[in-house]
Design a protein around this motif. Structure first.
Motif, PDB file in Angstrom:
ATOM      1  N   GLU A 140      -6.966  64.072  57.640  1.00 18.83           N
ATOM      2  CA  GLU A 140      -7.260  63.008  56.664  1.00 18.83           C
ATOM      3  C   GLU A 140      -6.002  62.613  55.906  1.00 18.83           C
ATOM      4  N   ARG A 141      -5.191  63.609  55.512  1.00 17.69           N
ATOM      5  CA  ARG A 141      -3.938  63.311  54.803  1.00 17.69           C
ATOM      6  C   ARG A 141      -2.993  62.493  55.689  1.00 17.69           C
ATOM      7  N   LEU A 144      -4.412  58.901  55.883  1.00 19.55           N
ATOM      8  CA  LEU A 144      -4.208  58.130  54.659  1.00 19.55           C
ATOM      9  C   LEU A 144      -2.747  57.737  54.487  1.00 19.55           C
ATOM     10  N   THR A 145      -1.837  58.579  54.976  1.00 18.60           N
ATOM     11  CA  THR A 145      -0.411  58.303  54.834  1.00 18.60           C
ATOM     12  C   THR A 145       0.078  57.262  55.831  1.00 18.60           C
ATOM     13  N   SER A 148      -3.866  54.173  56.983  1.00 17.33           N
ATOM     14  CA  SER A 148      -4.769  53.464  56.083  1.00 17.33           C
ATOM     15  C   SER A 148      -4.248  52.084  55.689  1.00 17.33           C
ATOM     16  N   GLN A 149      -2.934  51.861  55.788  1.00 18.16           N
ATOM     17  CA  GLN A 149      -2.384  50.558  55.412  1.00 18.16           C
ATOM     18  C   GLN A 149      -2.989  49.439  56.242  1.00 18.16           C
ATOM     19  N   SER A 153      -8.552  52.971  53.988  1.00 16.05           N
ATOM     20  CA  SER A 153      -8.735  54.391  53.695  1.00 16.05           C
ATOM     21  C   SER A 153     -10.042  54.929  54.256  1.00 16.05           C
ATOM     22  N   ASP A 154     -11.026  54.035  54.466  1.00 17.43           N
ATOM     23  CA  ASP A 154     -12.301  54.458  55.053  1.00 17.43           C
ATOM     24  C   ASP A 154     -12.336  54.227  56.560  1.00 17.43           C
TER      25      ASP A 154
END
Length: 311
Positions: A140-141, A144-145, A148-149, A153-154
């Motif tokens: 997940e980290r 998101l890094t 997610s851009q 994020s979901d």
């Protein structure tokens, strides 16, 4: 871009910086050599003649010596800093420090600390990793890094960026396929098909036919006329419009749309085509991290299975 990376800009920045520091030093020196008559006790300080707001006068008092020395120290500090660190155009500084070097050093420290953990995960099947709480937390980290851009994020994506949380995949949803996508990237290109389809009316008819494939609210008469013209699209999407995962051609018979399923949007796609690029992360992240990230992405699109089997 060539104009902005030429040697001129390095010289330009260097000259401006040197002149700025030299100008400050010269101004400070000129002010420190001016003799100002300090008023005696009981006498009023002389005014410079500048008055604002009918009563605010600028007096000719000398700058406190502590301030003067503080300014000198600041200039000396600036000169020493520019000699040691980058700041004068292309001059790298005597210490050779760079932000890239700092980042790479941090990566080495992180790899030394977390490398063994990633290596352990790399040897584990991705479907098994998707059920591991620790692996999911790290995945997940990473997501998101680095992801997610574009995908949110979901992981539900947005216009032009695929939703990774459902079961609809352009190239297939198997963990190994997802890993290949992350490693090598993807380049999805639909060529402009307006000329091949025909007139603007033909394009509109085909758009209605494409809508009808997914059971959307389309004009049945226009869809009937568009079916014949859809032949120009079957090489990629198939006669039934179900697409082809081998080349990343979308399934047009479901209700999942990358850019939207309105007639206007479909017509826009037919006329101008689409050109999407998913960057490759192989060199940037490495196989071990991508193995874990692919497991996390697969787990998001199979959340019900992963949750059920994790209990």
């Amino acid at each position: 871009m060539a104009d902005f990376t030429s040697g001129f800009w390095s010289i330009y920045i260097t000259v401006l910086t040197v002149l700025g520091i030299a100008g400050c030093a010269l101004l400070l020196w000129s002010q420190s050599t001016v003799k100002i008559e300090i008023p005696k006790e009981g006498e009023e300080a002389k005014s410079t003649g500048h008055v604002w707001d009918e009563g605010l006068s600028v007096l000719n008092n000398p700058i406190p010596r502590c301030w003067m020395w503080l300014f000198y120290i600041t200039i000396v500090f600036g000169v020493i800093y520019l000699a040691l660190y980058p700041g004068l155009g292309n001059f790298a500084g005597k210490l050779g420090w760079t932000s890239q070097g700092e980042y790479l050093a941090e990566l080495k420290v992180a790899d030394a600390e977390y490398g063994p953990l990633f290596e352990k995960f790399q040897k584990t099947d991705m479907k098994v990793l998707a059920k591991d709480p620790q692996a999911r937390a790290i995945g997940e980290r990473l997501f998101l890094t680095y992801c997610s851009q574009c995908h949110g994020s979901d992981a539900r994506g947005s216009k032009g960026y695929p939703n990774l949380s459902d079961s609809d995949w352009l190239h297939g949803g198997d963990p190994e396929v997802i890993k290949t996508t992350l490693l090598k990237g993807r380049h999805g290109a639909m060529p402009p098909m307006g000329a091949a389809v025909g007139t603007e009316k033909d394009i509109e008819n085909v758009a209605h036919y494409v809508q009808s494939l997914s059971g959307s609210n389309s004009d049945p008469i226009k869809a009937a006329f568009g079916k014949e013209k859809f032949g120009a699209c079957t090489a990629c999407h198939g006669a039934d419009g179900k697409g082809n995962q081998a080349i990343g051609a979308p399934n047009l018979s479901d209700k999942t749309w990358l850019y939207g399923g309105s007639v206007a949007t479909i017509m826009e796609t037919i006329r101008g085509g689409r050109n999407n690029v998913m960057p490759a992360f192989e060199e940037f992240l490495g196989d071990a991290k991508i193995h874990l990230l692919a497991a996390y992405v697969w787990g998001m699109s199979n959340a019900s299975t992963v949750t059920a089997e994790s209990k």
